[in-house]
Design an enzyme around this catalytic site. Sequence first.
Site, PDB file in Angstrom:
ATOM      1  N   GLU A 123      54.204  25.720  20.638  1.00 55.72           N
ATOM      2  CA  GLU A 123      52.947  26.454  20.842  1.00 55.72           C
ATOM      3  C   GLU A 123      52.867  26.910  22.290  1.00 55.72           C
ATOM      4  O   GLU A 123      53.271  26.174  23.183  1.00 55.72           O
ATOM      5  CB  GLU A 123      51.741  25.525  20.582  1.00 55.72           C
ATOM      6  CG  GLU A 123      51.727  24.901  19.211  1.00 55.72           C
ATOM      7  CD  GLU A 123      50.540  23.939  19.019  1.00 55.72           C
ATOM      8  OE1 GLU A 123      49.723  23.784  19.948  1.00 55.72           O
ATOM      9  OE2 GLU A 123      50.462  23.355  17.933  1.00 55.72           O
ATOM     10  N   LYS A 125      51.438  27.171  25.831  1.00 54.75           N
ATOM     11  CA  LYS A 125      50.544  26.276  26.570  1.00 54.75           C
ATOM     12  C   LYS A 125      49.508  27.149  27.269  1.00 54.75           C
ATOM     13  O   LYS A 125      49.805  27.836  28.247  1.00 54.75           O
ATOM     14  CB  LYS A 125      51.339  25.448  27.577  1.00 54.75           C
ATOM     15  CG  LYS A 125      50.503  24.400  28.284  1.00 54.75           C
ATOM     16  CD  LYS A 125      51.403  23.469  29.083  1.00 54.75           C
ATOM     17  CE  LYS A 125      50.654  22.312  29.710  1.00 54.75           C
ATOM     18  NZ  LYS A 125      49.535  22.709  30.550  1.00 54.75           N
ATOM     19  N   ASP A 127      46.612  28.390  29.506  1.00 56.56           N
ATOM     20  CA  ASP A 127      46.144  27.949  30.816  1.00 56.56           C
ATOM     21  C   ASP A 127      44.631  28.121  30.899  1.00 56.56           C
ATOM     22  O   ASP A 127      44.117  29.087  31.459  1.00 56.56           O
ATOM     23  CB  ASP A 127      46.849  28.771  31.903  1.00 56.56           C
ATOM     24  CG  ASP A 127      46.691  28.124  33.264  1.00 56.56           C
ATOM     25  OD1 ASP A 127      46.176  26.989  33.336  1.00 56.56           O
ATOM     26  OD2 ASP A 127      47.090  28.758  34.254  1.00 56.56           O
ATOM     27  N   TYR A 235      43.944  23.475  18.728  1.00 49.65           N
ATOM     28  CA  TYR A 235      45.318  23.026  18.494  1.00 49.65           C
ATOM     29  C   TYR A 235      45.496  21.532  18.253  1.00 49.65           C
ATOM     30  O   TYR A 235      46.598  21.077  18.036  1.00 49.65           O
ATOM     31  CB  TYR A 235      46.217  23.463  19.655  1.00 49.65           C
ATOM     32  CG  TYR A 235      45.724  23.053  21.039  1.00 49.65           C
ATOM     33  CD1 TYR A 235      45.599  21.710  21.400  1.00 49.65           C
ATOM     34  CD2 TYR A 235      45.373  24.026  21.983  1.00 49.65           C
ATOM     35  CE1 TYR A 235      45.138  21.343  22.652  1.00 49.65           C
ATOM     36  CE2 TYR A 235      44.910  23.662  23.245  1.00 49.65           C
ATOM     37  CZ  TYR A 235      44.791  22.318  23.568  1.00 49.65           C
ATOM     38  OH  TYR A 235      44.333  21.946  24.797  1.00 49.65           O
ATOM     39  N   LYS A 323      57.268  23.730  31.147  1.00 49.90           N
ATOM     40  CA  LYS A 323      56.601  24.664  32.056  1.00 49.90           C
ATOM     41  C   LYS A 323      57.437  25.909  32.341  1.00 49.90           C
ATOM     42  O   LYS A 323      58.661  25.839  32.371  1.00 49.90           O
ATOM     43  CB  LYS A 323      56.305  23.956  33.382  1.00 49.90           C
ATOM     44  CG  LYS A 323      55.302  22.817  33.272  1.00 49.90           C
ATOM     45  CD  LYS A 323      53.920  23.348  32.986  1.00 49.90           C
ATOM     46  CE  LYS A 323      52.831  22.289  33.070  1.00 49.90           C
ATOM     47  NZ  LYS A 323      52.596  21.766  34.396  1.00 49.90           N
ATOM     48  N   CYS A 417      31.982  52.401  57.304  1.00 53.95           N
ATOM     49  CA  CYS A 417      32.857  52.806  56.211  1.00 53.95           C
ATOM     50  C   CYS A 417      34.059  53.566  56.774  1.00 53.95           C
ATOM     51  O   CYS A 417      33.880  54.542  57.510  1.00 53.95           O
ATOM     52  CB  CYS A 417      32.071  53.686  55.249  1.00 53.95           C
ATOM     53  SG  CYS A 417      33.103  54.439  53.984  1.00 53.95           S
ATOM     54  N   CYS A 420      33.774  57.468  55.603  1.00 52.58           N
ATOM     55  CA  CYS A 420      32.773  58.443  56.030  1.00 52.58           C
ATOM     56  C   CYS A 420      32.051  58.052  57.313  1.00 52.58           C
ATOM     57  O   CYS A 420      31.233  58.813  57.813  1.00 52.58           O
ATOM     58  CB  CYS A 420      31.755  58.698  54.911  1.00 52.58           C
ATOM     59  SG  CYS A 420      30.644  57.316  54.648  1.00 52.58           S
ATOM     60  N   CYS A 435      29.247  50.558  51.690  1.00 52.58           N
ATOM     61  CA  CYS A 435      29.014  51.772  52.460  1.00 52.58           C
ATOM     62  C   CYS A 435      27.680  52.358  52.033  1.00 52.58           C
ATOM     63  O   CYS A 435      27.385  52.459  50.854  1.00 52.58           O
ATOM     64  CB  CYS A 435      30.130  52.778  52.185  1.00 52.58           C
ATOM     65  SG  CYS A 435      29.723  54.436  52.730  1.00 52.58           S
ATOM     66  N   CYS A 441      29.779  60.131  51.092  1.00 54.98           N
ATOM     67  CA  CYS A 441      31.037  59.414  51.289  1.00 54.98           C
ATOM     68  C   CYS A 441      32.071  59.953  50.301  1.00 54.98           C
ATOM     69  O   CYS A 441      31.862  59.900  49.098  1.00 54.98           O
ATOM     70  CB  CYS A 441      30.835  57.921  51.068  1.00 54.98           C
ATOM     71  SG  CYS A 441      32.367  56.987  51.216  1.00 54.98           S
TER      72      CYS A 441
END
Length: 697
Positions: A123, A125, A127, A235, A323, A417, A420, A435, A441
């Site tokens: 199966e 694994k 995370d 599971y 793993k 910014c 601009c 901004c 902008c």
Amino acid sequence: MLAVEDLTQREAEAELAALAAEIAAHDRAYHQNDAPTVSDAEYDALRRRNEAIEARFPKLVRSDSPSRRVGAPVAAGFEKVVHAKPMLSLGNAFSAEDVREFLARIRRFLNLPEAEPLEIVAEPKIDGLSVSLRYEQGRLVQGATRGDGAAGENVTANLRTLDDIPTEIRAGEVPAVFEVRGEVYMSRADFAALNVRQQERGGKIFANPRNAAAGSLRQLDAGITAQRPLRMFAYAWGEVSRLPVKSQGEFLELLRSWGFRTNPLVVVCTGADALLAHYAAMESQRATLDYDIDGMVYKVNRLDWQERLGFVSRAPRWAIAHKFSAERAETVLNRIDIQVGRTGVLTPVAHLEPVTVGGVVVSRATLHNEDEIARKDVREGDRVIVQRAGDVIPQVVEVVLEKRPAGSRPFVFPEVCPECGSQAVREEGEVARRCTGGLICPAQAVERLRHFVSRDAFDIEGLGGKHIEAFWKDGLIKTPADIFRLPGRTEEIAEREGWGEQSVRNLVRALGERRTIALERLIYALGIPQVGRATARLLARHYGTFERWRAAMTAARDTDSEVYRDLINIDGIGPGMVGDILAFFAEQHNGEVLDDLVGTKETEKKEWQLTVEPFQAPAVQASPIAGKTVVFTGTLETMTRGEAKARAEALGAKVAGSVSKNTDYVVVGADAGSKARKAEELGVATLSEADWRALIG
Ligand code: IVH
């Protein structure tokens, strides 16, 4: 907001309930998550209002009233739950050798003859975070996190909000006690979208889907969990009064038939070679999956053998986790660039010395925001660890401090910014720096202009987002007012590909039709962050005319003023929104754009300038659904969802997106799913489409 003297008893009661919930939420944000969501002044104002109402209606003081809580509330966590059967961990295999040894050990232990096949279920694994769901007589009675394996946290209410978790197992014979275990996770796409939302509203940025899933599940307010797209693969089992299967394969099938989701990539293999080949295939497929997996789990298929194999210390002898190699790598961060997004959020991006991470070459990674850079103390020239999770943008996980070059300097986040030159500001409580250049902008301009003509804004026939983009590129339009000046440039447009005299004439006519615009549409069209349709409508209703609204928004910059208090008191308008609205008006360019678009008192109205209609309250007919909250689910046959919603609202109902105990009616169309179930569970009235039509006449 009504003055306290004018409140009726019912209104007072409702408001006290709302205040208790709101203040408690702020307390939690402040004390438990270290992330206050309002300013101290706003918080104090809420508490004062609560006290004033209580002083006038002493009988209505609630048992959970904020005034009864002294000092800081205890950081209430979740109740502890001792697992009936401990939630174990798995031993690890890191190499092919380890896997062969795992199989050999099992054969030795069971004393299997050479010829006897040993079936192993492989199966993915997942995370995520493991949870245990306890069903008694088929009903979900408890859901808990793994915790330390012996005891976890009671997150029943939160787990109930997941679509993948049935609250009841509907099957012929369900064992009296049945604990289902599995992994709660968030898909990569949902994770990325969640982080975008979090970034835009200044919320917490999650480092990876696993953290996002854990953070979303462990919310004291299950209402927040309900809004997070969590999923679960089942599971394993915990305590069970009966287990009506003989193998792990059959067990997964049973779970499916009971309405759980199980992983579709599970296979049964015999022998180490088959397992290892499958492992290799999964590892190369890994990046294309929509969820993170960090390896494979191998389990002996036959349950009688599992039983005989039993456990060593805290892990089963019959299972192991194999793993995958890490999707992380070390490289040099050459430069930090600031990108400006559609809503003006400044996002720092790391430019990296190209490096292969999990099979893909990575040369850029996100640094999320100013605080993240400061927290990790990421500097130009540093060696950093980069992590990639599938199609999610790579991230800088940490700095390798031992390798920091001499003379490096902390990164200074810009306060203007880079696109601009407008001020880039951080509102109180927000992590994002934004901004304020808005419509001038360039980074934001095209998207804002697209928004300006979108369906719920100006909705100009024949002028879609694509046209806007093309016109903008060629300098035909730079600001919203330029759109209405297009009739002066018909010759240029007619020469463009895809345009002819007729379509230009149509465009001119369409522009003419939209030159008179409802106030709420104009407000929405401006694209002020957090000001969606609903907020635009609230503002329009409150201020009535464009002139009054604009004058108030300008005056409200003085936060000690009556005008400011009036603004933050509008029901449904939060402090965050107010901050964004005021920032918009604080930027001179935005004022100029409005002058250009609507004209000013001092100048004569130009022929192309807009006429803004005052807000017109819809005449609400006396209707059986006035004031009711309605949810639509499934496919309606005689009308679209949009029509149904508009009709309900016109009759004075509120249309909500999800079912809660406050819902009055759920209108169930074809192929309705979890909402219809939820309604049943909560005892909310459900109506067929025909019932609904009969009700509203
Ligand atoms: S079985 C006694 N199956 O991995 C066996 N675990 O390292 C119980 N996990 O705590 C676990 N996918 O959170 C099993 N298909 C899977 C899994 C899985 C992910 C997690 C689970 C467990 C951890 C052990």
